[in-house]
Design a protein around this motif. Structure first.
Motif, short mmCIF file in Angstrom:
data_model
loop_
_atom_site.label_atom_id
_atom_site.label_comp_id
_atom_site.label_asym_id
_atom_site.label_seq_id
_atom_site.Cartn_x
_atom_site.Cartn_y
_atom_site.Cartn_z
N GLN A 1 16.52 -4.74 23.65
CA GLN A 1 17.60 -3.58 22.55
C GLN A 1 17.25 -2.75 22.11
OE1 GLN A 1 18.26 -6.39 19.98
NE2 GLN A 1 18.15 -7.94 21.65
N LYS A 2 16.73 -1.45 22.29
CA LYS A 2 16.75 -0.26 22.34
C LYS A 2 17.75 0.24 22.96
CE LYS A 2 13.56 3.87 23.26
NZ LYS A 2 12.54 4.97 23.60
N ARG A 3 18.52 -0.05 24.13
CA ARG A 3 19.49 1.06 25.05
C ARG A 3 20.26 0.05 23.47
NH1 ARG A 3 19.49 -1.38 31.03
NH2 ARG A 3 21.49 -0.39 30.99
N ALA B 1 23.36 2.66 21.96
CA ALA B 1 24.86 2.78 22.19
C ALA B 1 26.09 2.55 21.22
CB ALA B 1 25.12 1.49 23.02
N ILE B 2 25.53 1.54 20.81
CA ILE B 2 26.01 1.06 19.00
C ILE B 2 26.04 2.66 18.12
CG2 ILE B 2 26.33 0.15 17.17
CD1 ILE B 2 25.48 -2.76 18.27
N LYS B 3 25.29 3.17 17.95
CA LYS B 3 24.70 3.79 16.80
C LYS B 3 25.79 5.38 17.29
CE LYS B 3 20.56 4.33 15.80
NZ LYS B 3 18.75 5.31 15.97
N ARG B 4 26.91 5.61 18.49
CA ARG B 4 27.52 5.96 19.18
C ARG B 4 28.41 5.89 18.30
NH1 ARG B 4 28.60 7.01 25.35
NH2 ARG B 4 30.13 8.38 24.64
N ILE B 5 29.33 4.78 17.59
CA ILE B 5 30.23 4.38 16.86
C ILE B 5 29.87 5.27 15.28
CG2 ILE B 5 31.41 2.78 15.90
CD1 ILE B 5 30.08 1.35 18.49
N PRO B 6 30.62 5.30 13.97
CA PRO B 6 30.34 6.03 12.63
C PRO B 6 30.54 4.94 11.97
CG PRO B 6 32.35 6.86 13.99
CD PRO B 6 32.02 5.94 15.41
N ASN B 7 29.20 4.47 11.27
CA ASN B 7 29.42 3.65 10.24
C ASN B 7 30.91 3.14 9.91
OD1 ASN B 7 26.90 2.72 11.23
ND2 ASN B 7 26.16 4.57 9.01
N ASP C 1 27.73 -12.18 13.69
CA ASP C 1 27.09 -13.43 13.72
C ASP C 1 25.71 -13.04 13.59
OD1 ASP C 1 26.69 -15.76 13.99
OD2 ASP C 1 27.07 -15.67 16.56
N ARG C 2 25.54 -11.29 13.87
CA ARG C 2 23.25 -11.68 14.02
C ARG C 2 23.63 -9.78 13.55
NH1 ARG C 2 19.72 -9.15 18.25
NH2 ARG C 2 17.44 -8.70 17.32
N ASN C 3 22.76 -9.58 12.55
CA ASN C 3 22.64 -8.13 12.13
C ASN C 3 21.11 -7.83 12.64
OD1 ASN C 3 22.98 -5.30 10.18
ND2 ASN C 3 21.25 -6.79 9.02
N LEU C 4 21.24 -6.42 12.86
CA LEU C 4 20.32 -5.76 13.82
C LEU C 4 18.84 -5.36 12.31
CD1 LEU C 4 22.14 -4.32 16.32
CD2 LEU C 4 21.10 -5.58 16.80
N ASP C 5 17.66 -5.22 12.38
CA ASP C 5 17.88 -4.46 11.22
C ASP C 5 17.16 -3.07 11.73
OD1 ASP C 5 18.04 -7.16 9.65
OD2 ASP C 5 15.75 -7.99 10.91
N ASP C 6 17.02 -2.99 12.95
CA ASP C 6 16.59 -1.34 13.69
C ASP C 6 17.71 -0.42 13.62
OD1 ASP C 6 14.66 -2.53 13.35
OD2 ASP C 6 14.19 -3.01 15.71
N LEU C 7 18.93 -1.29 12.70
CA LEU C 7 20.40 -0.03 12.93
C LEU C 7 20.25 0.39 11.24
CD1 LEU C 7 22.17 1.74 14.94
CD2 LEU C 7 23.36 -1.05 13.90
N PRO C 8 20.50 1.75 11.72
CA PRO C 8 20.61 2.28 10.28
C PRO C 8 21.71 2.38 10.00
CG PRO C 8 19.59 4.08 11.76
CD PRO C 8 19.93 2.98 12.53
N GLY C 9 22.39 2.78 8.84
CA GLY C 9 23.56 3.22 8.27
C GLY C 9 24.20 2.07 6.94
N ASN C 10 25.52 1.90 6.18
CA ASN C 10 26.44 1.93 6.32
C ASN C 10 26.88 1.08 6.58
OD1 ASN C 10 24.42 2.30 3.66
ND2 ASN C 10 25.51 4.43 3.53
N PHE C 11 27.09 0.36 7.49
CA PHE C 11 27.86 -0.24 8.53
C PHE C 11 28.26 -1.44 8.06
CE2 PHE C 11 24.13 -0.87 10.77
CZ PHE C 11 23.98 -2.13 10.40
N GLY C 12 29.18 -2.35 9.00
CA GLY C 12 29.56 -3.72 8.04
C GLY C 12 28.96 -4.88 8.70
#
Length: 344
Positions: free
Chosen positions: A156-158, A162-168, A175-186
């Motif tokens: 999950q950390k990896r 990886a997703i953090k490299r994509i701008p919000n 289908d699933r939210n990632l609670d540990d991923l910060p930001g105003n993404f959709g």
């Protein structure tokens, strides 16, 4: 370039907000044009005698707002505002199951001719997912991802890294939210534990008339722990006897009991359950009840109508498409309901 960007250290306005306002004003006035390279964080912090963290915070907010964009290994640029080109959309799905196909079809139909879609499957393999992110980062206007991976903390950390490299502003999770991923993404997601509780609640009257609810799942199911917890809490709250099994054997098939199958339609567990009921001359829907997890079009004919509890995959795809078309990212928990048919 840095000489155009100014701050007033004596001002009561926080420095990072001054940077944001100043850069946005330069873009509006044309002093900074599309494609212009901005000073690096080190350069700007040195020239203005402010901390690098302050510049980093301002650049991060400007990137989320779509004013600037980062190109790996090159730096920060004034973002493109080309509205004459349809956005390029990369969809990174784990698997293209029947219900994921419903999701994709709904998304594609809602986008219509207003976007160019490429779909890739990461098969819940984090190495493959990281490869796709490395291969396609900065090449697409939007990234639509189903972040379904083993729940091992290291994996999950990896995934999050990886997703953090994509701008919000370019990111939509499905289908699933990632609670540990910060930001105003959709995000358009289901809440597995609470959803199964709510879905079973819609069949409460019938379930209370049954002797027992039997939950059948395999440990290989990614979210079986969350889903089982929701079913366990539901049964405890409403005084319904409940048992959990990892396989179907003839001895667990008993009259006046209900069976919740947590693995998709037409899986081995459902086939084994229907076969065992037939061998015992038990009629599904009358002598035993069957509920399956996740809806798909074939459920209308399986066992003459298979009852399901499921999120609305069609709505999920349409909501995600509307976020992209409106350029307004937010987080939405998708509806989850019981669809009553012949088996329950």
């Amino acid at each position: 370039m840095s000489s155009r960007i100014k701050v007033d250290i004596s001002s009561q306005t926080p420095v990072y907000k001054q940077l944001i306002n100043n850069i946005e004003e330069n873009v509006r006035d044309g002093a900074l044009k599309e494609g212009d390279l901005l000073p690096s964080m080190n350069e700007l912090s040195a020239s203005l005698d402010i901390s690098k963290e302050t510049v980093k915070k301002a650049y991060s907010i400007l990137r989320d707002k779509g004013v600037i964009e980062a190109i790996q290994g090159k730096g920060f640029y004034v973002a493109s505002y080309d509205t004459g080109r349809n956005p390029k959309i990369l969809m990174l799905f784990d698997k293209l199951s029947t219900y994921k196909y419903v999701l994709f079809s709904s998304f594609s139909s809602a986008i219509g001719n207003s976007g160019e879609i490429l779909i890739r499957l990461h098969d819940q393999q984090v190495d493959l997912f990281e490869y796709y992110i490395n291969e396609y980062v900065d090449l697409y206007d939007y990234y639509v991802i189903t972040p379904h991976f083993p729940l091992d903390p290291a994996i999950q950390k990896r995934v999050i890294k990886a997703i953090k490299r994509i701008p919000n502003r370019k990111l939509v999770l499905l289908d699933r939210n990632l609670d540990d991923l910060p930001g105003n993404f959709g995000a358009v997601y289901q809440d597995f534990t609470n959803d199964v509780y709510d879905g079973l609640s819609q069949g409460l009257k019938k379930l209370k008339s049954m002797k027992q609810l039997n939950v059948i799942t395999e440990s290989s199911s990614l979210y079986h722990t969350y889903i089982c917890e929701g079913a366990r809490r539901f049964c405890k709250d409403f005084g319904i006897k409940c048992e959990f099994y990892t396989s179907v054997t003839p001895d667990i098939i008993r009259t006046k009991e209900a069976y919740l199958i947590l693995n998709g339609q037409l899986d081995k567990e459902l086939i084994d359950l229907a076969r065992a009921a037939k061998e015992k001359k038990l009629k599904v829907g009358r002598d035993i009840g069957i509920i399956s997890y996740n809806e798909s079009p074939i459920n209308e004919i399986v066992l003459n109508g298979l009852t399901t509890i499921s999120t609305d995959f069609k709505a999920m795809g349409a909501i995600a498409a509307r976020m992209i078309l409106s350029k307004e990212m937010h987080k939405v928990k998708c509806e989850f309901n019981m669809i009553r048919r012949n088996t329950f």
